[in-house]
Structures are given as structure tokens and as C-alpha cells.
Design a protein around this motif. Structure first.
Motif, mmCIF file in Angstrom:
data_model
loop_
_atom_site.group_PDB
_atom_site.id
_atom_site.type_symbol
_atom_site.label_atom_id
_atom_site.label_comp_id
_atom_site.label_asym_id
_atom_site.label_seq_id
_atom_site.Cartn_x
_atom_site.Cartn_y
_atom_site.Cartn_z
ATOM 1 N N GLY A 151 61.133 49.689 -25.444
ATOM 2 C CA GLY A 151 61.539 48.527 -24.684
ATOM 3 C C GLY A 151 63.045 48.411 -24.585
ATOM 4 N N LEU A 152 63.478 47.473 -23.774
ATOM 5 C CA LEU A 152 64.900 47.224 -23.574
ATOM 6 C C LEU A 152 65.172 45.751 -23.849
ATOM 7 N N ALA A 153 66.043 45.479 -24.822
ATOM 8 C CA ALA A 153 66.427 44.110 -25.147
ATOM 9 C C ALA A 153 67.670 43.726 -24.351
ATOM 10 N N VAL A 154 67.716 42.483 -23.902
ATOM 11 C CA VAL A 154 68.833 42.022 -23.085
ATOM 12 C C VAL A 154 69.472 40.790 -23.730
ATOM 13 N N TYR A 155 70.792 40.861 -23.932
ATOM 14 C CA TYR A 155 71.577 39.765 -24.487
ATOM 15 C C TYR A 155 72.633 39.370 -23.443
ATOM 16 N N PRO A 156 72.359 38.383 -22.605
ATOM 17 C CA PRO A 156 73.297 38.020 -21.539
ATOM 18 C C PRO A 156 74.710 37.712 -22.045
ATOM 19 N N GLN A 157 74.822 37.157 -23.233
ATOM 20 C CA GLN A 157 76.129 36.802 -23.787
ATOM 21 C C GLN A 157 76.717 37.913 -24.663
ATOM 22 N N GLY A 158 76.037 39.043 -24.758
ATOM 23 C CA GLY A 158 76.500 40.150 -25.582
ATOM 24 C C GLY A 158 75.799 40.196 -26.925
ATOM 25 N N HIS A 159 75.516 41.397 -27.420
ATOM 26 C CA HIS A 159 74.774 41.541 -28.680
ATOM 27 C C HIS A 159 75.671 41.728 -29.900
ATOM 28 N N LYS A 167 56.690 43.613 -39.166
ATOM 29 C CA LYS A 167 56.880 42.297 -39.792
ATOM 30 C C LYS A 167 57.757 42.355 -41.044
ATOM 31 N N ASN A 168 57.822 43.513 -41.717
ATOM 32 C CA ASN A 168 58.649 43.643 -42.925
ATOM 33 C C ASN A 168 60.001 44.269 -42.649
ATOM 34 N N PHE A 169 60.310 44.505 -41.370
ATOM 35 C CA PHE A 169 61.562 45.159 -41.016
ATOM 36 C C PHE A 169 62.728 44.162 -41.086
ATOM 37 N N PRO A 170 63.966 44.679 -41.162
ATOM 38 C CA PRO A 170 65.142 43.804 -41.201
ATOM 39 C C PRO A 170 65.207 42.882 -39.987
ATOM 40 N N SER A 171 65.841 41.735 -40.167
ATOM 41 C CA SER A 171 65.921 40.730 -39.109
ATOM 42 C C SER A 171 66.649 41.257 -37.872
ATOM 43 N N ALA A 172 67.602 42.178 -38.067
ATOM 44 C CA ALA A 172 68.345 42.723 -36.927
ATOM 45 C C ALA A 172 67.410 43.436 -35.959
ATOM 46 N N TYR A 173 66.461 44.190 -36.514
ATOM 47 C CA TYR A 173 65.511 44.895 -35.657
ATOM 48 C C TYR A 173 64.576 43.910 -34.964
ATOM 49 N N LEU A 174 64.070 42.940 -35.704
ATOM 50 C CA LEU A 174 63.148 41.950 -35.136
ATOM 51 C C LEU A 174 63.836 41.142 -34.041
ATOM 52 N N ASP A 175 65.114 40.868 -34.210
ATOM 53 C CA ASP A 175 65.854 40.117 -33.191
ATOM 54 C C ASP A 175 65.952 40.918 -31.894
ATOM 55 N N VAL A 176 66.165 42.221 -32.024
ATOM 56 C CA VAL A 176 66.227 43.074 -30.835
ATOM 57 C C VAL A 176 64.887 43.043 -30.094
ATOM 58 N N VAL A 177 63.793 43.201 -30.824
ATOM 59 C CA VAL A 177 62.462 43.173 -30.198
ATOM 60 C C VAL A 177 62.211 41.817 -29.535
ATOM 61 N N GLN A 178 62.639 40.744 -30.199
ATOM 62 C CA GLN A 178 62.448 39.392 -29.669
ATOM 63 C C GLN A 178 63.171 39.198 -28.341
ATOM 64 N N HIS A 179 64.287 39.887 -28.137
ATOM 65 C CA HIS A 179 65.073 39.756 -26.910
ATOM 66 C C HIS A 179 64.629 40.711 -25.807
#
Length: 434
Positions: free
Chosen positions: A206-214, A272-284
Motif C-alpha cells: 500500500g501507499l500511505a499519504v501524509y498531506p502535511q508531511g511524514h 498488532k504487535n509491531f512498532p507504532s511507527a509502522y502502524l501509523d503508516v498503515v493507518q494513513h
């Protein structure tokens, strides 16, 4: 309706468009048959290694991409050659692998010299790459909504022709047929190649998008945990490409196509047990870019000894050598195919003054001879890389992965990305325009 062409390419993906462009560069007009209604942009991004950039340079499109993307760390190095100091571009591909269960972080690097338009190691949008290839082709080169139904052959005026029967009833006669129609290639099946096998793993991308920058560093971050391998890497200041590979017996139809369900499964189950940085990318994630598919490969011995060409027909790209993505070489190898195939056909075309059955047969055999072992090695290296990195959480699996693979084998396997596919034969500008 019946149509006649010198060269027909089935499939308008990376291999098909790059081959058409390579043939154009040697003065040969090819027709590309694409079953979709427009360019297939499926697949968010791919990493282009030095071998891919050399191929793109050979077919004349590397310069269209170098201004759009930033390579991983590049250095200028000086080498002494016959009492002269030669300056070359050196790239270093840096990343980190985190063992989720222990928290241990292992740095990994790949380095090598690069010349020409090369950018070392660069992540690009798949759609942008396809558009860059398509824009260099003559108008009406790609025939969209053209689905191949079956293939027969015939002889006409001492020339062997491939006869393509299309779903809409159209019949297309081709002096040369090149199958670039993917993992489930109709052309490969007609040649008699064995069907690709399921690797036992599924890949989600997938591709995560952060309009304000990641705000993330431009480097690869990977994670391994109990038979899972995942990671992310930045494309630019606002987009991040991510993936996760897991073990599965699913072979295609069993994989969900619903992007919301795919994202939910990754967040709530697999990672679910991965670092928050990875989960945040998937969430975006941009849900339109999410895909889940089985990782297929062709058994290397089938490629080495199988019928990869027959008379005036052959295959390239995933139609020839489907492989798991663990070396990031699927698209890169397809670009190599395009240059080498165009070189062999171009040399025959120049020598014979046109498309001649005997010359084309020898050209395709030369192409297959040059590609067979190379592609089989990439398939094997990718499979071993994936198998070791997803070996599980036992002490033995971790020892092999951390102490042997990452420290000693990783760089050796990645030496394959320094491959040089060579240049295309020179033709007059007038012939190229035709």
C-alpha cells in the motif's frame, strides 16, 4: 477483421512497454495489446536498483525519471585507474531490520558504483514509470481493451506467423510474438511452460499519504516477527510505500480484495504487535492503493530447461520469470529483458534488412540463452532471502537470519543488482522515428 504486424507484444505492463520502446530504438515498430482499458497502475511503487537504471538508460527514459525522485545516499568516490583518477558515482542503500519480539535492530547496507543516468537505488511510483515508458512510444502503439483468447500458427510466403485470436473476433498475424502478459501468461502456457507455483506466502502492499508531511528519514525500515516480514520506505516528503508478507495457503481467489478489510487485518491481526511507527503508516494508507495477492514463482529448473521460446515466439517479464519480491528484482529484471530482447532482435533486423524467420528464431534463442540462468538465479536468490527472513522465531531461525544471512549472505545475494544488460545497437535517427 484481420490485421498484420511485424512484432506483437501481449501485455502493456513494464516488460511490454519497455520492450516496445527498446524495439523502437532499433528501428522496429511493435504493437502492444493490453486487455485493460488504460495503463495498469496496480501496484503502488517499486524499487529500481542499478541494473534497472542501466536498462532505462539504454532505452532512453532514465532522464525523465531522475528529476522526480531522490536516490538513497549517493557519494562521489575516486578510483585510480592506469595512473589516472576517475570519479564515479557510488550509491549506498541503507536500512534497518527490527526483530519485533526482542527489539534488536540490525543495520543493513548495499553499496555499489553507478554510471550514466543511474540513480543507484530509488523508489518510484509504478504508474509514473509506466507513463514515462508509454509517453516515448509512437501514437496508437498500445491497443487497449484487447484480450487474447488463443494462439495458432501458420506459414505465409515462407514466413512463420503467430495467429492471435482475440476475444472480440479480431485475428492478428504477427511475424514475432512476445508474451509480456504476466504471471498467468497465455503465451507462456501456449509455449508449454509449467504454471508458476505458489510460494506459500501472501504479500500486502500500500501507499500511505501524509498531506502535511511524514517527517520520516529516507531509508528502509523492516520488521520481522514470528513468520512475518514487513517494512516501509519513503517515496517523497508526503508518501510512504509499505508492505507486509505473511505465510498463507491462499492461491488468489481466497485473498480478499476489499481494501478496508485488508487494512483492518493488518492493523488488528498481522501487525498488532509491531512498532507504532509502522502502524501509523498503515493507518494513513490511501485505500485505493491497497492490494493483497499470493507470491508466485516459476520453478527455476522449469525456466532453465523449459520451452521459453519456440520459433518466432518468446516471453519476458513475469511471463518468463515470476519471482517473490524479496530482492526487489521483478520489475528490474523485466527492464533487463526488454533491453536484451530488443538488442537480439535489433541485431537480426539490421543484419537481415528486416524481419526474417530464420534470423528471428536465432535472435530469440540468443535472448533466452542470455536470460535463462540469470533469471533462474534471481528467482532462487529471492526465494532464499524470503525463506530465511521469515523463518520464524526459534533460536535456530534467528541465528541463521541474524548471524549468517544479514552479516554474510545479504550483500552477496544483492550483488545481482549490479548487473549490466548492455546497450542497444545504433541505428539512424530516421529509422528510429519510423
Amino acid at each position: 477483421m484481420e490485421r498484420d504486424y511485424d512484432v506483437v507484444i501481449v501485455g502493456g505492463g513494464i516488460a511490454g512497454l519497455a520492450t516496445a520502446l527498446g524495439l523502437k530504438r532499433v528501428g522496429i515498430r511493435a504493437m502492444v495489446l493490453e486487455k485493460s482499458r488504460k495503463l495498469r497502475a496496480k501496484g503502488a511503487a517499486l524499487i529500481l536498483f542499478p541494473n534497472a537504471w542501466r536498462a532505462l538508460d539504454a532505452i532512453g527514459v532514465a532522464h525523465n525519471l531522475t528529476s522526480l525522485y531522490s536516490a538513497f545516499t549517493q557519494l562521489k568516490v575516486q578510483m585510480h585507474d592506469m595512473n589516472k583518477i576517475v570519479t564515479a558515482s557510488s550509491c549506498e542503500f541503507r536500512g534497518y531490520v527490527t526483530d519485533v519480539s526482542s527489539g534488536k535492530v540490525m543495520p543493513i547496507t548495499f553499496s555499489g558504483t553507478q554510471d550514466g543516468e543511474g540513480m543507484g537505488v530509488t523508489l518510484v511510483h509504478r504508474k509514473v514509470l509506466l507513463e514515462a515508458l508509454a509517453q516515448e512510444l509512437p501514437p496508437e502503439t498500445i491497443l487497449f481493451s484487447s484480450k487474447l483468447d488463443s494462439i495458432t500458427t501458420k506459414v505465409h510466403q515462407d514466413s512463420s506467423l503467430a495467429v492471435l485470436h482475440m476475444e472480440d473476433g479480431t485475428i492478428i498475424n504477427a511475424k514475432v510474438l512476445i508474451g509480456c502478459d504476466g504471471v498467468h501468461s497465455v503465451v507462456a502456457r501456449w509455449l508449454g511452460l509449467s504454471a508458476p507455483i505458489h510460494s506459500g506466502r501472501m504479500g500486502v502492499r500500500g501507499l500511505a499519504v501524509y498531506p502535511q508531511g511524514h517527517g520520516l528519514n529516507h531509508q528502509v525500515q523492516q520488521f520481522v516477527h514470528d513468520g512475518l516480514r514487513a517494512g516501509f520506505v519513503t517515496l517523497n516528503s508526503t508518501e510512504v510505500y509499505w508492505f507486509i508478507v505473511h505465510k498463507s495457503s491462499a492461491k488468489g481467489d481466497e485473498a480478499t480484495k476489499d481494501p478496508e478489510l485488508i487494512q483492518k487485518d493488518v492493523l488488528e491481526n498481522m501487525a498488532k504487535n509491531f512498532p507504532s511507527a509502522y502502524l501509523d503508516v498503515v493507518q494513513h494508507s490511501d485505500l485505493s492503493t491497497l492490494t493483497s495477492a499470493p507470491l508466485m514463482l516459476r520453478f527455476p529448473l522449469d525456466l532453465i530447461f523449459g520451452p521459453t521460446c519456440k520459433g518466432n515466439m518468446t516471453v519476458a517479464g513475469d511471463a518468463m520469470h515470476p519471482m517473490t519480491p524479496d530482492l526487489g528484482q521483478g520489475g528490474c529484471a523485466a527492464l533487463e529483458d526488454a533491453v536484451i530482447l530488443s538488442r537480439h532482435i535489433g541485431n537480426s533486423f539490421i543484419k537481415d534488412g528486416g524481419i526474417r524467420s530464420k534470423g528471428i528464431k536465432e535472435a530469440l534463442e540468443g535472448y533466452v540463452y542470455e536470460r535463462r540462468w540469470r533469471a533462474a538465479g534471481l528467482i532462487t536468490g529471492a526465494y532464499i532471502s524470503g525463506w530465511v527472513q521469515q523463518g520464524g522465531s526459534s533460536w535456530m531461525a534467528k541465528f541463521i537470519r541474524d548471524k549468517i544471512f544479514y552479516r554474510f549472505l545479504y550483500k552477496r545475494i544483492f550483488d545481482a543488482v549490479n548487473y549490466d544488460c548492455g546497450k542497444l545497437p545504433a541505428v539512424s535517427s530516421e529509422a528510429e522515428e519510423n
